[in-house]
Scaffold this motif. Structure first.
Motif, PDB file in Angstrom:
ATOM      1  N   ILE A   1      -6.390  54.778  33.647  1.00  0.00           N
ATOM      2  CA  ILE A   1      -7.082  54.561  34.923  1.00  0.00           C
ATOM      3  C   ILE A   1      -6.511  53.342  35.630  1.00  0.00           C
ATOM      4  CG2 ILE A   1      -9.321  54.139  35.993  1.00  0.00           C
ATOM      5  CD1 ILE A   1     -10.535  55.487  33.456  1.00  0.00           C
ATOM      6  N   PHE A   2      -6.242  52.273  34.878  1.00  0.00           N
ATOM      7  CA  PHE A   2      -5.636  51.083  35.476  1.00  0.00           C
ATOM      8  C   PHE A   2      -4.278  51.418  36.092  1.00  0.00           C
ATOM      9  CE2 PHE A   2      -7.986  47.963  32.427  1.00  0.00           C
ATOM     10  CZ  PHE A   2      -9.151  48.156  33.150  1.00  0.00           C
ATOM     11  N   LYS A   3      -3.480  52.188  35.370  1.00  0.00           N
ATOM     12  CA  LYS A   3      -2.164  52.574  35.874  1.00  0.00           C
ATOM     13  C   LYS A   3      -2.296  53.405  37.143  1.00  0.00           C
ATOM     14  CE  LYS A   3       2.241  54.613  34.367  1.00  0.00           C
ATOM     15  NZ  LYS A   3       2.946  55.338  33.280  1.00  0.00           N
ATOM     16  N   PHE A   4      -3.285  54.297  37.159  1.00  0.00           N
ATOM     17  CA  PHE A   4      -3.551  55.136  38.330  1.00  0.00           C
ATOM     18  C   PHE A   4      -3.985  54.285  39.517  1.00  0.00           C
ATOM     19  CE2 PHE A   4      -6.806  57.585  40.718  1.00  0.00           C
ATOM     20  CZ  PHE A   4      -6.013  58.630  41.181  1.00  0.00           C
ATOM     21  N   LEU A   5      -4.906  53.363  39.291  1.00  0.00           N
ATOM     22  CA  LEU A   5      -5.399  52.513  40.380  1.00  0.00           C
ATOM     23  C   LEU A   5      -4.340  51.530  40.862  1.00  0.00           C
ATOM     24  CD1 LEU A   5      -9.038  51.846  39.131  1.00  0.00           C
ATOM     25  CD2 LEU A   5      -8.304  53.403  40.944  1.00  0.00           C
ATOM     26  N   ASP A   6      -3.369  51.226  40.010  1.00  0.00           N
ATOM     27  CA  ASP A   6      -2.230  50.395  40.423  1.00  0.00           C
ATOM     28  C   ASP A   6      -1.164  51.215  41.142  1.00  0.00           C
ATOM     29  OD1 ASP A   6      -3.089  47.905  39.654  1.00  0.00           O
ATOM     30  OD2 ASP A   6      -2.104  47.942  37.695  1.00  0.00           O
ATOM     31  N   GLU A   7      -1.405  52.513  41.288  1.00  0.00           N
ATOM     32  CA  GLU A   7      -0.506  53.430  42.008  1.00  0.00           C
ATOM     33  C   GLU A   7       0.872  53.503  41.361  1.00  0.00           C
ATOM     34  OE1 GLU A   7      -0.597  52.487  46.183  1.00  0.00           O
ATOM     35  OE2 GLU A   7      -2.779  52.744  46.312  1.00  0.00           O
ATOM     36  N   GLU A   8       0.870  53.599  40.021  1.00  0.00           N
ATOM     37  CA  GLU A   8       2.118  53.635  39.264  1.00  0.00           C
ATOM     38  C   GLU A   8       2.254  54.915  38.431  1.00  0.00           C
ATOM     39  OE1 GLU A   8       1.841  50.062  36.990  1.00  0.00           O
ATOM     40  OE2 GLU A   8       2.370  48.748  38.680  1.00  0.00           O
TER      41      GLU A   8
ATOM     42  N   SER B   1       2.639  59.108  37.578  1.00  0.00           N
ATOM     43  CA  SER B   1       3.301  60.345  37.996  1.00  0.00           C
ATOM     44  C   SER B   1       2.232  61.347  38.421  1.00  0.00           C
ATOM     45  CB  SER B   1       4.104  60.925  36.830  1.00  0.00           C
ATOM     46  OG  SER B   1       3.223  61.327  35.787  1.00  0.00           O
ATOM     47  N   LEU B   2       2.654  62.461  38.989  1.00  0.00           N
ATOM     48  CA  LEU B   2       1.696  63.487  39.406  1.00  0.00           C
ATOM     49  C   LEU B   2       0.918  64.020  38.205  1.00  0.00           C
ATOM     50  CD1 LEU B   2       0.468  65.252  41.582  1.00  0.00           C
ATOM     51  CD2 LEU B   2       2.365  66.865  41.292  1.00  0.00           C
TER      52      LEU B   2
END
Length: 379
Positions: A345-352, A354-355
């Motif tokens: 989730i952190f990686k997702f919220l950091d916009e890092e 993949s699809l």
């Protein structure tokens, strides 16, 4: 009328980060730079937190660093697995002191304790007006947020992350110094997205914030009554309030970058640098200020700086849901953090991500809410 290569209108987080990186890069030593702001930036007027793997650009002034956090709602409580991330805290006073100390070492960088009242791009240069005098520059970075811009339209919802925080010292131990409370939704929601946020410094000292994601602010007394009630539920009614903090952070997918011109770039919250779905600003500003430094060395047209990405749509859909059904926030965030593995989730919220990784996070969320939001946007 004095002319500069670069002027910063406002010297908040994004402006100071950008100016600092310009200074330490050594690549702008021949450029005259002016920062205009009526505030001297000495007060400890806010606290920034962000998650990060390993060492970071601001570890030298990091005030606290946690390896886990608590997520809680009315049904469950989870100590989150950060998977190598750390939750870092930087105090404004430390940040201001660190950056301004560096900037004052550079004779090409100056400050004006004035208030900017207007600016305009004349094609070849920018005219900047303050209450005291006028300046011109080749390029202007504006971080003065204009609420009327997103408020004047209805295509993109505008919520606020608004809060009051108390820095308290309690008479008895009630906090776990090693585990901050990331979100506690066990409190009454009252038709909104409301949670408590706790940053502990010891067993008897912490910042306790009552936070909402909603359109309308509350009377100060309501925030403070909620904090007092929360502390009572933790087991204490005897405490000293060392300091208070109050804030309201815009949460919107409004296209601020449409206001950019060839020679004027809006940065910080004024440029949409605040993460729309969470209100987090520090990490985004760190990333985007770095990209801006690289951009300045190769390009001149500020209308080319922004690139819209898939995450803009993800944020928009969440805000659409919260604007229509504000009470759904607890359900959405609880679904995201229910497993306890926070790293994806952190990686997702950091916009890092993949699809495929995006879909892994999105699949955790209440699908019907997001499908309906997407269909409303499409049709």
């Amino acid at each position: 009328m004095k002319h500069y290569h670069y002027i910063f209108a406002g010297s908040g987080l994004a402006a100071l980060m950008t100016a600092y990186k310009m200074a330490v890069s050594g690549r702008f030593a021949d450029k005259h730079i002016l920062l205009i702001d009526p505030d001297e930036k000495k007060a400890n007027d806010r606290t920034w937190c962000f998650w990060e793997r390993g060492n970071g650009n601001w570890d030298e002034i990091m005030f606290r660093n946690w390896k886990t956090a608590l997520f809680k709602n009315a049904d469950f409580s989870r100590e989150l697995d950060f998977g190598g991330y750390h939750y870092k805290m930087v105090r404004a006073a430390d940040f201001y002191s660190f950056v301004l100390t560096e900037l004052r070492k550079h004779p090409n960088i100056t400050f004006a304790r004035e208030k900017v009242v207007d600016f305009q791009d004349n094609g070849t240069q920018v005219l900047v007006k303050t209450e005291a005098r006028n300046y011109t520059c080749d390029k202007l970075f504006n971080s003065i947020y204009k609420r009327e811009l997103p408020a004047s339209q209805h295509k993109y919802p505008v919520l606020q992350q608004h809060f009051v925080g108390w820095h308290v010292k309690t008479a008895i131990p009630v906090f776990n110094a090693g585990v901050p409370t990331f979100m506690d939704f066990s409190i009454a929601q009252k038709g909104n997205t409301r949670f408590m946020y706790v940053l502990p410094f010891s067993a008897t000292e912490a910042i306790v914030e009552y936070t909402l994601f909603s359109k309308d602010l509350l009377p100060v007394e309501e925030y403070e009554a909620a904090i007092a009630s929360y502390l009572k539920n933790l087991g204490t009614t005897e405490y000293e309030i060392i300091d208070k903090e109050r804030g309201s952070i815009p949460m919107t997918s409004y296209k601020f970058w449409k206001q950019n011109t060839k020679n004027i770039l809006h940065i910080g919250s004024a440029g949409g640098w605040t993460k729309a779905s969470t209100g987090y600003t520090f990490k985004n500003s760190d990333k985007l200020s770095g990209k801006l430094i690289s951009f300045l060395q190769t390009k001149e047209d500020f209308t080319k700086f922004h690139k819209k990405r898939k995450f803009w749509l993800y944020d928009l859909l969440l805000l659409d849901i919260l604007a229509r059904t504000n009470e759904k926030g607890s359900t959405i965030f609880s679904a995201m953090f229910h497993r306890g593995d926070a790293a994806p989730i952190f990686k997702f919220l950091d916009e890092e991500t993949s699809l495929a990784e995006d879909l892994g996070v999105i699949w955790r969320c209440p699908k019907g809410l997001f499908v309906k939001a997407l269909l409303r946007r499409l049709f």
